[in-house]
Design a protein around this motif. Sequence first.
Motif, PDB file in Angstrom:
ATOM      1  N   MET A   1     -26.266  -6.106  -0.750  1.00  0.00           N
ATOM      2  CA  MET A   1     -25.703  -6.302   0.565  1.00  0.00           C
ATOM      3  C   MET A   1     -25.198  -4.968   1.108  1.00  0.00           C
ATOM      4  O   MET A   1     -24.277  -4.390   0.561  1.00  0.00           O
ATOM      5  N   LYS A   2     -25.825  -4.534   2.162  1.00  0.00           N
ATOM      6  CA  LYS A   2     -25.444  -3.298   2.814  1.00  0.00           C
ATOM      7  C   LYS A   2     -24.425  -3.609   3.911  1.00  0.00           C
ATOM      8  O   LYS A   2     -24.563  -4.601   4.620  1.00  0.00           O
ATOM      9  N   CYS A   3     -23.412  -2.789   4.038  1.00  0.00           N
ATOM     10  CA  CYS A   3     -22.370  -2.988   5.047  1.00  0.00           C
ATOM     11  C   CYS A   3     -22.996  -3.041   6.441  1.00  0.00           C
ATOM     12  O   CYS A   3     -23.774  -2.169   6.803  1.00  0.00           O
ATOM     13  N   ASN A   4     -22.684  -4.085   7.206  1.00  0.00           N
ATOM     14  CA  ASN A   4     -23.168  -4.155   8.578  1.00  0.00           C
ATOM     15  C   ASN A   4     -22.054  -4.511   9.564  1.00  0.00           C
ATOM     16  O   ASN A   4     -22.318  -4.883  10.692  1.00  0.00           O
ATOM     17  N   ILE A   5     -20.805  -4.386   9.118  1.00  0.00           N
ATOM     18  CA  ILE A   5     -19.658  -4.658   9.987  1.00  0.00           C
ATOM     19  C   ILE A   5     -18.772  -3.410  10.015  1.00  0.00           C
ATOM     20  O   ILE A   5     -18.301  -2.945   8.985  1.00  0.00           O
ATOM     21  N   GLY A   6     -18.558  -2.880  11.211  1.00  0.00           N
ATOM     22  CA  GLY A   6     -17.724  -1.695  11.391  1.00  0.00           C
ATOM     23  C   GLY A   6     -16.247  -2.026  11.437  1.00  0.00           C
ATOM     24  O   GLY A   6     -15.829  -3.191  11.380  1.00  0.00           O
ATOM     25  N   LYS A   7     -15.433  -0.986  11.572  1.00  0.00           N
ATOM     26  CA  LYS A   7     -13.983  -1.126  11.536  1.00  0.00           C
ATOM     27  C   LYS A   7     -13.462  -2.005  12.677  1.00  0.00           C
ATOM     28  O   LYS A   7     -12.655  -2.914  12.452  1.00  0.00           O
ATOM     29  N   THR A   8     -13.905  -1.750  13.899  1.00  0.00           N
ATOM     30  CA  THR A   8     -13.445  -2.530  15.044  1.00  0.00           C
ATOM     31  C   THR A   8     -13.860  -3.991  14.909  1.00  0.00           C
ATOM     32  O   THR A   8     -13.075  -4.903  15.197  1.00  0.00           O
ATOM     33  N   ASP A   9     -15.090  -4.207  14.467  1.00  0.00           N
ATOM     34  CA  ASP A   9     -15.607  -5.562  14.255  1.00  0.00           C
ATOM     35  C   ASP A   9     -14.766  -6.300  13.217  1.00  0.00           C
ATOM     36  O   ASP A   9     -14.450  -7.473  13.372  1.00  0.00           O
ATOM     37  N   ARG A  10     -14.373  -5.615  12.159  1.00  0.00           N
ATOM     38  CA  ARG A  10     -13.546  -6.222  11.108  1.00  0.00           C
ATOM     39  C   ARG A  10     -12.183  -6.644  11.654  1.00  0.00           C
ATOM     40  O   ARG A  10     -11.699  -7.741  11.372  1.00  0.00           O
ATOM     41  N   ILE A  11     -11.566  -5.764  12.446  1.00  0.00           N
ATOM     42  CA  ILE A  11     -10.254  -6.071  13.005  1.00  0.00           C
ATOM     43  C   ILE A  11     -10.337  -7.295  13.914  1.00  0.00           C
ATOM     44  O   ILE A  11      -9.495  -8.197  13.844  1.00  0.00           O
ATOM     45  N   TRP A  46     -19.821  -7.602   5.369  1.00  0.00           N
ATOM     46  CA  TRP A  46     -21.222  -8.003   5.555  1.00  0.00           C
ATOM     47  C   TRP A  46     -21.280  -9.356   6.233  1.00  0.00           C
ATOM     48  O   TRP A  46     -20.603 -10.291   5.831  1.00  0.00           O
ATOM     49  N   CYS A  47     -22.092  -9.448   7.285  1.00  0.00           N
ATOM     50  CA  CYS A  47     -22.240 -10.694   8.020  1.00  0.00           C
ATOM     51  C   CYS A  47     -23.688 -11.177   7.913  1.00  0.00           C
ATOM     52  O   CYS A  47     -24.608 -10.479   8.367  1.00  0.00           O
ATOM     53  N   PRO A  48     -23.919 -12.352   7.320  1.00  0.00           N
ATOM     54  CA  PRO A  48     -25.290 -12.843   7.170  1.00  0.00           C
ATOM     55  C   PRO A  48     -25.958 -13.162   8.509  1.00  0.00           C
ATOM     56  O   PRO A  48     -27.177 -13.118   8.612  1.00  0.00           O
ATOM     57  N   ALA A  49     -25.184 -13.446   9.556  1.00  0.00           N
ATOM     58  CA  ALA A  49     -25.763 -13.741  10.869  1.00  0.00           C
ATOM     59  C   ALA A  49     -26.352 -12.485  11.519  1.00  0.00           C
ATOM     60  O   ALA A  49     -27.214 -12.582  12.382  1.00  0.00           O
ATOM     61  N   TYR A  50     -25.894 -11.309  11.132  1.00  0.00           N
ATOM     62  CA  TYR A  50     -26.409 -10.058  11.689  1.00  0.00           C
ATOM     63  C   TYR A  50     -27.775  -9.686  11.101  1.00  0.00           C
ATOM     64  O   TYR A  50     -28.541  -8.975  11.733  1.00  0.00           O
ATOM     65  N   VAL A  51     -28.066 -10.128   9.894  1.00  0.00           N
ATOM     66  CA  VAL A  51     -29.278  -9.713   9.181  1.00  0.00           C
ATOM     67  C   VAL A  51     -30.575 -10.056   9.916  1.00  0.00           C
ATOM     68  O   VAL A  51     -31.415  -9.175  10.109  1.00  0.00           O
ATOM     69  N   PRO A  52     -30.798 -11.304  10.352  1.00  0.00           N
ATOM     70  CA  PRO A  52     -32.078 -11.627  11.007  1.00  0.00           C
ATOM     71  C   PRO A  52     -32.322 -10.842  12.298  1.00  0.00           C
ATOM     72  O   PRO A  52     -33.465 -10.622  12.682  1.00  0.00           O
ATOM     73  N   PHE A  53     -31.249 -10.427  12.952  1.00  0.00           N
ATOM     74  CA  PHE A  53     -31.368  -9.714  14.220  1.00  0.00           C
ATOM     75  C   PHE A  53     -31.320  -8.196  14.057  1.00  0.00           C
ATOM     76  O   PHE A  53     -31.475  -7.457  15.029  1.00  0.00           O
ATOM     77  N   GLY A  54     -31.062  -7.734  12.842  1.00  0.00           N
ATOM     78  CA  GLY A  54     -30.996  -6.294  12.578  1.00  0.00           C
ATOM     79  C   GLY A  54     -29.790  -5.628  13.216  1.00  0.00           C
ATOM     80  O   GLY A  54     -29.818  -4.436  13.506  1.00  0.00           O
ATOM     81  N   ILE A  55     -28.727  -6.382  13.420  1.00  0.00           N
ATOM     82  CA  ILE A  55     -27.522  -5.848  14.056  1.00  0.00           C
ATOM     83  C   ILE A  55     -26.632  -5.195  13.008  1.00  0.00           C
ATOM     84  O   ILE A  55     -26.503  -5.678  11.890  1.00  0.00           O
ATOM     85  N   SER A  56     -26.012  -4.099  13.391  1.00  0.00           N
ATOM     86  CA  SER A  56     -25.039  -3.441  12.528  1.00  0.00           C
ATOM     87  C   SER A  56     -24.016  -2.727  13.409  1.00  0.00           C
ATOM     88  O   SER A  56     -24.398  -1.967  14.300  1.00  0.00           O
ATOM     89  N   SER A  57     -22.755  -2.960  13.169  1.00  0.00           N
ATOM     90  CA  SER A  57     -21.718  -2.267  13.905  1.00  0.00           C
ATOM     91  C   SER A  57     -21.098  -1.144  13.073  1.00  0.00           C
ATOM     92  O   SER A  57     -20.139  -0.520  13.495  1.00  0.00           O
TER      93      SER A  57
END
Length: 62
Positions: A1-11, A46-57
């Motif tokens: 699992m590669k990190c795909n959630i940034g600091k602002t997104d986490r907050i 890590w957010c599993p909903a971001y994976v299919p769309f290739g989103i990363s913050s």
Amino acid sequence: MKCNIGKTDRIIRVILGVCVIAVGVYYQSWWGAVGIIPILTAAIGWCPAYVPFGISSCKIKK
């Protein structure tokens, strides 16, 4: 699992999760338990909903 959630997104996820839990407790509804999901995704980064769309913050470190 590669990190795909940034600091602002986490907050934002933690604040949203706490608010959902608080509303669930206030209205005495089990739906407040749904607030655990954004808190857990923020905790692991890590957010599993971001994976299919290739989103990363996350900021890409070069």
